[in-house]
Motif scaffolding. Structure first.
Motif, mmCIF file in Angstrom:
data_model
loop_
_atom_site.group_PDB
_atom_site.id
_atom_site.type_symbol
_atom_site.label_atom_id
_atom_site.label_comp_id
_atom_site.label_asym_id
_atom_site.label_seq_id
_atom_site.Cartn_x
_atom_site.Cartn_y
_atom_site.Cartn_z
ATOM 1 N N SER A 80 0.830 -1.207 0.000
ATOM 2 C CA SER A 80 0.000 0.000 0.000
ATOM 3 C C SER A 80 0.866 1.259 0.000
ATOM 4 N N MET A 81 2.046 1.160 0.684
ATOM 5 C CA MET A 81 2.955 2.313 0.707
ATOM 6 C C MET A 81 3.514 2.585 -0.679
ATOM 7 N N VAL A 82 3.928 1.493 -1.354
ATOM 8 C CA VAL A 82 4.464 1.633 -2.713
ATOM 9 C C VAL A 82 3.395 2.194 -3.635
ATOM 10 N N TRP A 83 2.195 1.682 -3.472
ATOM 11 C CA TRP A 83 1.084 2.137 -4.300
ATOM 12 C C TRP A 83 0.826 3.629 -4.061
ATOM 13 N N ALA A 84 0.902 3.988 -2.728
ATOM 14 C CA ALA A 84 0.662 5.385 -2.378
ATOM 15 C C ALA A 84 1.712 6.289 -3.008
ATOM 16 N N GLN A 85 2.965 5.783 -3.042
ATOM 17 C CA GLN A 85 4.043 6.585 -3.622
ATOM 18 C C GLN A 85 3.836 6.790 -5.112
ATOM 19 N N GLU A 86 3.380 5.745 -5.765
ATOM 20 C CA GLU A 86 3.254 5.805 -7.212
ATOM 21 C C GLU A 86 1.915 6.336 -7.693
ATOM 22 N N GLU A 87 1.073 6.666 -6.740
ATOM 23 C CA GLU A 87 -0.250 7.165 -7.105
ATOM 24 C C GLU A 87 -0.098 8.487 -7.850
ATOM 25 N N GLU A 88 -0.776 8.576 -8.956
ATOM 26 C CA GLU A 88 -0.686 9.802 -9.738
ATOM 27 C C GLU A 88 -1.634 10.840 -9.188
ATOM 28 N N LEU A 89 -1.106 12.039 -9.020
ATOM 29 C CA LEU A 89 -1.936 13.126 -8.512
ATOM 30 C C LEU A 89 -2.617 13.831 -9.687
ATOM 31 N N ILE A 90 -3.538 14.669 -9.356
ATOM 32 C CA ILE A 90 -4.385 15.269 -10.412
ATOM 33 C C ILE A 90 -3.580 16.069 -11.445
ATOM 34 N N GLY A 91 -2.502 16.686 -10.976
ATOM 35 C CA GLY A 91 -1.726 17.513 -11.906
ATOM 36 C C GLY A 91 -0.555 16.805 -12.537
ATOM 37 N N ASP A 92 -0.394 15.505 -12.246
ATOM 38 C CA ASP A 92 0.781 14.789 -12.752
ATOM 39 C C ASP A 92 0.657 14.375 -14.210
ATOM 40 N N VAL A 93 -0.572 14.073 -14.605
ATOM 41 C CA VAL A 93 -0.768 13.586 -15.969
ATOM 42 C C VAL A 93 -1.725 14.516 -16.708
ATOM 43 N N SER A 94 -1.309 14.904 -17.885
ATOM 44 C CA SER A 94 -2.154 15.797 -18.675
ATOM 45 C C SER A 94 -3.318 15.013 -19.273
ATOM 46 N N ASP A 95 -4.475 15.656 -19.334
ATOM 47 C CA ASP A 95 -5.620 14.990 -19.981
ATOM 48 C C ASP A 95 -5.607 15.235 -21.487
#
Lengths: 626, 214
Positions: free
Chosen positions: A18-33
């Motif tokens: 879950s920690m690794v997943w939390a680290q790699e979780e993409e935030l709203i501004g990380d990926v362009s739509d």
């Protein structure tokens, strides 16, 4: 019992996952739509304690870029970027770049520093400069992050000071805030006051910060306010422009993806010190910028902010094929090997290079002919933002002010190509221990040196103070008295090492450590018609050509180096006589062409004549005549 | 690529020289005779009068051209074999200093020799004879003079692209790809010239070994 252990192991495993997943979780501004529009940044300010800044808070706290911006953008990933990873041992040092040049006029010190592993530079701690002092001195032109917020760089004696100053977090706004009132100079002043926590906030157009963390005692509590026993000293205080907050406590930031060039220029400006061109309008700037491009059109990066520096053979972990297309050749020169053409990005024209032998492209970088100041007989001094604090309030405008940097000097790089460089001559006090030479700490040398060197800079020119041999011997004597017998004090300046002999004379020796530090430059790029070679071979191949024979001043406080120079060809690993003879041969080049062309015409004439004779014989034979 | 080609070529050439020396076709006395026959001393040159001047100049230009060609070959091929890439530094200075003198000398050599080395009806007969012998499977007799003529005309013809490729590169006519083609043209045409010169020397040795061929 066994089942409990298995359960515990599974629980730990899931927790780690879950920690690794939390680290790699993409935030709203990380990926362009995919939208090319700029998102409106109407956001709440969040302080260093993760609390939303409200105007009725007492005391008002500065907002934290790490938390405010980090809410939507992966701050950890961004912090691996080129501008923030200087102290990161895992990050590639890359080609040597502009160092931080520590200058002390009183002790005759001018030494290049860097947290990167660039040969010829020193770590600040090697001269006794703690990270806190380093940031105080140079943080003015740093966007924070890296050494400014990582605890591994903090010395124990400064531990409480860091509690007062706070971290110098990445100042996202120094690049991304396009608001005209965003004051980078104010940021620089705040950093100099050790107001690290407040610096990014203070630069914003809707905030004022007064007071100084530097004036506060080590036990100062930022939530308490004034120091009871020192009421005259002002602690850092924040004042927000209330009109900028909406009913949801949100503030508008004019955040842009395409960074305006002026934002880059605050840290990356260069001024040529040329007595023949003193006004700003005498200079044109970079041809790319003048044609409407942005710095970031070539110096690109992804979320990781690992910016493309754009030099040849730049090593990148990812996107290498794309990085290559952002070099000079990648953009301007044809490459038919690519399955999909990537050249000519942004309409880059293809150069013709008419009449330029291809050997030039093997031996020279593109920047040699196209970048930097047009070379002159005497290499010119320059002033840069990082070295001379350009753009700040109260900057010393004296053109002789230290540090002394020279440009362009054509130097052979490690890849064997010659490129234009900026160059600085190191001058510093050092000690020799077991054949290795290490700089002495400033705290150690300053009180000793002050006794012997007279500061007569009454006009505030901030150039070198005069150092003669007698004074150097006295200082070396005094330093030796304060050092262990195994080490010997030396002074490094003007490309030499100076030490005392047994008869108390000053000995001059050559050593690699005394050689100047240089770094390749790429800007400003001149127009094609102002490139070396545009007017013919004589631009470089003449006996007076600055490319080979320009004189580089030896920069040193020592009188013996005054008005002494070295020819730049010495830095090109070329034989000066061979270069001169080759250049001299170009004087006869027109005559050579006449001789060779005449010879060719004669040979061709004879061949044609006898071909026709042969043809005549054939026609005779065809007619049946002998 | 060119570096490898040149190295291979010179390895083959070294093998050929070794084989020639070993077979006894190439000895120091023979080389001496060859030089005596081809060289004109200063004394002889002064003595020559009238038509003999033409002969002396012909020999002189031939010798100068050959000597300069070898200097060009050494300054051109040796650095390439060692370092690859482009000529630079002192070898380049030597190369470009010799080059114009070579060109002038070559042009004069061509001017002075062309009449004597023009093809005539005897050469045509020799070619026809060669064809007949080939049909009858007889061993052909080597006509040194004919092959020296071929040598001369080949050298004169190849020298044109070898020289013009460099001189054209000095003018703002060709771009980068054009310049690359020109330099490759210069490189390979000079290698061909070198082969032609070697063949010329080979013919001289045969001529020396067997006087009946003269």
């Amino acid at each position: 019992m066994m089942s409990n252990q298995i359960f515990l192991l599974v629980l730990i495993y899931l927790l780690l996952c879950s920690m690794v997943w939390a680290q790699e979780e993409e935030l709203i501004g990380d990926v362009s739509d995919g939208s090319r529009a700029t998102p409106v940044h109407l956001i709440q300010l969040i302080d260093h304690d993760s609390s939303v800044v409200r105007l009725d808070d007492q005391p008002l706290m500065p907002y934290s870029t790490k938390i405010t911006c980090g809410k939507c953008h992966n701050y950890d990933k961004i912090s691996t970027g080129l501008h923030f990873n200087a102290g990161d041992s895992a990050a590639s040092a890359g080609r040597p770049g502009h160092p931080w040049i520590y200058v002390d006029q009183q002790s005759g010190t001018q030494i290049p520093l860097s947290y990167r592993d660039w040969p010829g530079t020193y770590l600040p701690q090697e001269i006794g400069i703690s990270t806190l002092n380093f940031l105080e001195t140079f943080g003015r032109h740093m966007p924070g992050g890296g050494v400014g917020e990582k605890e591994q760089f903090r010395s124990l004696e400064n531990l409480f000071r860091w509690q007062v100053s706070g971290d110098l977090q990445i100042n996202c706004l120094s690049c991304h805030d396009a608001e005209f009132a965003y004051d980078r100079s104010e940021y620089a002043l705040q950093v100099a006051r050790q107001n690290f926590r407040w610096a990014a906030t203070a630069a914003s157009a809707f905030v004022w910060v007064r007071g100084s963390a530097k004036d506060m005692p080590d036990n100062y509590d930022i939530y308490f306010g004034r120091v009871p026993d020192q009421p005259q000293k002002m602690p850092p205080q924040v004042f927000y422009d209330k009109s900028r907050f909406n009913y949801k406590n949100e503030v508008f930031f004019d955040i842009v993806k395409n960074i305006p060039n002026e934002n880059c220029y605050f840290c990356h400006s260069t001024k040529i010190v040329d007595s023949t061109r003193t006004q700003r309008w005498h200079f044109d700037g970079d041809v790319h910028i003048e044609s409407g491009m942005f710095c970031v059109d070539c110096h690109r990066h992804g979320l990781d902010h690992k910016m493309v520096r754009g030099y040849e053979n730049e090593q990148r972990n990812t996107d290498k094929s794309m990085t290559v297309t952002l070099t000079c050749q990648g953009c301007h020169l044809p490459n038919n090997d690519e399955p999909v053409p990537k050249v000519g990005r942004l309409g880059a024209p293809q150069p013709l290079h008419l009449g330029i032998p291809t050997v030039h492209f093997d031996r020279l970088t593109c920047t040699t002919c196209h970048s930097g100041e047009w070379p002159k007989q005497q290499v010119l001094p320059i002033r840069t933002s990082a070295a001379h604090a350009l753009g700040m309030h109260g900057v010393i405008k004296s053109e002789q002010a230290l540090p002394h940097i020279y440009s362009p000097v054509f130097i052979k790089q490690s890849d064997g190509k010659i490129a234009p460089h900026n160059l600085v001559w190191p001058s510093f006090w050092a000690k020799v221990i077991n054949d290795s030479i290490v700089p002495l700490e400033m705290e150690f040398i300053s009180p000793i040196v002050q006794k012997f060197i007279v500061n007569d800079d009454t006009l505030g020119i901030r150039s070198w103070l005069d150092l003669n041999s007698g004074v150097i011997i006295k200082i070396l004597d005094s330093l030796a008295l304060n050092m262990s017998s195994e080490s010997e004090p030396v002074y490094i300046s003007g490309g030499f090492i100076y030490r005392r002999d047994d008869d108390n004379h000053l000995l001059q020796e050559t050593h690699k450590i005394a050689q100047p530090y240089s770094w390749a430059i790429a800007h400003d790029v001149r127009p094609a018609r102002q490139s070396l070679g545009a007017r013919g071979c004589d631009d470089c191949h003449s006996t007076s050509s600055p490319f080979y024979f320009a004189q580089l001043g030896i920069d040193s406080p020592m009188g013996i180096h005054k008005n002494k120079t070295r020819a730049v060809i010495e830095f090109q690993e070329k034989n000066i006589i061979a270069a001169w003879v080759f250049s001299f041969s170009f004087f006869f080049r027109p005559l050579l062409k006449v001789f060779i062309i005449s010879s060719c015409l004669l040979i061709a004439g004879v061949l044609i004549l006898y071909s026709f004779k042969g043809l005549a014989k054939i026609t005779q034979a065809a007619a049946g005549k002998k | 690529m060119y570096q490898i080609v040149v190295i291979i070529f010179f390895v083959i050439m070294a093998g050929w020289v070794f084989w020639t020396v070993k077979s006894g076709n190439f000895t120091t006395p023979k080389l001496k005779i060859l030089l005596q026959k081809t060289l004109v001393s200063k004394k002889e040159f002064i003595k020559l009068k009238g038509k003999s001047y033409s002969y002396a100049l012909r020999i002189l230009f031939y010798q100068i051209t050959l000597a300069l060609f070898f200097l060009l070959a050494v300054s051109g091929f040796v650095p390439i074999m060692i370092t690859g890439g482009h000529l630079s530094g002192i070898p380049l200075i030597i190369h470009v200093t010799i080059a114009p003198f070579f060109c002038v000398s070559l042009a004069l050599s061509v001017l002075f020799w062309v009449y004597f080395l023009r093809f005539d009806s005897k050469d045509w007969d020799y070619i026809k004879g060669l064809n007949q012998k080939r049909k009858k499977k007889h061993k052909a007799i080597l006509d040194i003079n004919f092959w020296q003529k071929v040598n001369f005309w080949t050298f004169a013809t190849i020298s044109l692209p070898a020289i013009t490729s460099i001189i054209l590169g000095m003018y703002p006519i060709f771009g980068t790809s054009g310049q690359e083609i020109l330099i490759e043209l210069h490189r390979y045409s000079t290698l061909l010239l070198f082969i032609v010169v070697l063949f010329h020397i080979y013919l001289l040795f045969i001529k020396l070994n067997n006087e009946s061929y003269i």
